[in-house]
Design an enzyme around this catalytic site. Structure first.
Site, PDB file in Angstrom:
ATOM      1  N   ARG A 195       0.827  -1.213   0.000  1.00  0.00           N
ATOM      2  CA  ARG A 195       0.000   0.000   0.000  1.00  0.00           C
ATOM      3  C   ARG A 195       0.859   1.259   0.000  1.00  0.00           C
ATOM      4  NH1 ARG A 195      -5.284  -1.274   3.910  1.00  0.00           N
ATOM      5  NH2 ARG A 195      -6.416  -2.443   2.310  1.00  0.00           N
TER       6      ARG A 195
ATOM      7  N   GLY B  19     -13.125  -3.629   0.740  1.00  0.00           N
ATOM      8  CA  GLY B  19     -14.537  -3.264   0.883  1.00  0.00           C
ATOM      9  C   GLY B  19     -15.016  -2.248  -0.130  1.00  0.00           C
TER      10      GLY B  19
END
Length: 397
Positions: free
Chosen positions: A36, A377
């Site tokens: 990330r 999500g």
């Protein structure tokens, strides 16, 4: 799309409050996976190249509005510095005097990381006053955290209403990939939807049926659909209470002319463990004392044929219990086939979701996909057709 990018705003001499997702795994006080962090590097480097001063906003863990020392973003500094190749300054708070002083002292070419936004209760409540306090220390807002865009928090939504706002390079790449995959895709479009339970993918299936030409059902979900057809799935993971819903989904797909593709053959074993004795049987011939753990070779070939006839692929969820060999065979073979078609320029392939990313990385196919989302999500909610607050606010800015 109505959002602006870094190319649409003058950043020279501006403090650019940049929302990033560096909620990375940590063990023993060290970052164990910097993926990330690596993905936000292009945005930060572009801001610097355009004369801006990047000030990073981020959350870490779930401190629930309180200062929790173990959840300080300070732990990410070594990994950030290694990826970005320079010293990163750190402020002990993300608002107030500490943040203001750190921003004021930030030199040209410098990068500043502010402390965990979730140390403040106003962050997750999207409190207007907290959003104002964040906005007060910057000139421009850049959101590069698509993975947090499904949450209407102060640092993802509230602040974008108060400053000139744009998408960072990672957000831009994610939105562009998703728009090509489902917004205005080249047809035929095929979706792979896998996972343990139908109940967790109802909204996803409901949205995709009207938007794609075929859906490959994999994982434990496939067992529920097989059971809905009256097939005995033995000891397999199966939501027997969802077979009625599975029948409704099949009827809806038929009405929409969307092909639902279930396995013709399956790999079964008496237990789910490495080295378990496995055999391939017809999908309707699972022994009562065994469980289905993967799609079989004939089913895999069929999936590869569907991919070969498609122009766009959206993938969420594995085809089998890929974590333990040999039950990774179908997922690996299908993923590598999609990767080869993508490399040949015949397929646009977009994938996302935690298990999906892990499976594609394990197979070696991930690097050849058009785009692999680490957003989790947010990626799933976008596929479900939901409005993401962090994206919507950029489009209205």
């Amino acid at each position: 799309m109505g959002w602006k990018s870094l190319d649409d705003i003058d950043l020279d001499g501006k403090v650019v409050l940049t929302r990033v997702d560096i909620n990375v795994p940590v063990e023993g006080g060290k970052v164990t996976d910097a993926t990330r962090i690596e993905r936000i590097a292009p945005t930060i480097q572009d801001i610097l190249a355009k004369g801006g001063k990047p000030v990073l906003l981020a959350h870490f863990g779930r401190p629930k509005g309180k200062v929790v020392p173990e959840m300080s973003l300070r732990v990410t500094l070594p990994a950030l510095e290694e990826v970005l190749g320079q010293k990163i300054l750190f402020a002990e708070d993300c608002v107030g005097p500490a943040a203001e002083a750190a921003v004021k002292d930030l030199p040209d070419g410098g990068i500043l990381l502010l402390e965990n936004t979730r140390f403040h209760a106003g962050e997750e409540k999207n409190d207007p006053d907290f959003a104002k306090a964040l906005a007060a220390i910057g000139d421009v807002y850049c959101n590069d955290a698509f993975s947090a865009a499904h949450r209407a928090h102060a640092s993802t939504e509230g602040i974008a209403r108060l400053l000139p706002s744009c998408a960072g390079r990672l957000m831009q790449a994610e939105l562009s990939a998703l728009e090509k995959a489902l917004g205005k895709p080249e047809r035929p479009v095929v979706a792979v939807v896998g996972g343990a339970k139908v109940s967790t993918k109802l909204e996803l299936l409901g949205n995709l049926i009207d938007r794609v030409d075929s859906i490959v059902i994999g994982g434990g979900m496939a067992n529920t659909f097989l059971a809905a057809q009256g097939i005995d799935v033995g000891k397999s993971l199966c939501e027997h209470d969802m077979t009625g819903t599975a029948k409704e989904i099949m009827a809806k797909a038929e009405a929409a002319n969307c092909a639902l593709i279930l396995p013709d053959d399956v790999v079964v074993a008496g237990e789910f463990k490495a080295g378990a004795a496995a055999e391939t049987v017809a999908a309707n011939a699972c022994p009562p004392d065994k469980m289905i753990l993967d799609a079989g070779p004939a089913a895999t070939e069929r999936v590869k044929e569907v991919f070969a006839g498609a122009r766009t692929l959206v993938w969420n969820g594995p085809l089998g219990a890929f974590e333990i060999p040999p039950f990774n065979a179908a997922t690996d073979a299908a993923a590598l086939a999609a990767a080869e078609l993508t490399r040949a320029g015949k397929l646009l392939s977009v994938a996302g979701g935690g298990d999906t990313v892990a499976a594609l990385n394990a197979s070696g196919a991930a690097e050849s996909f058009t785009y692999v989302s680490t957003a989790g999500g947010a990626f799933l909610e976008w596929l479900e057709g939901k409005t993401l607050p962090g994206v919507a606010v950029l489009e209205s800015a």
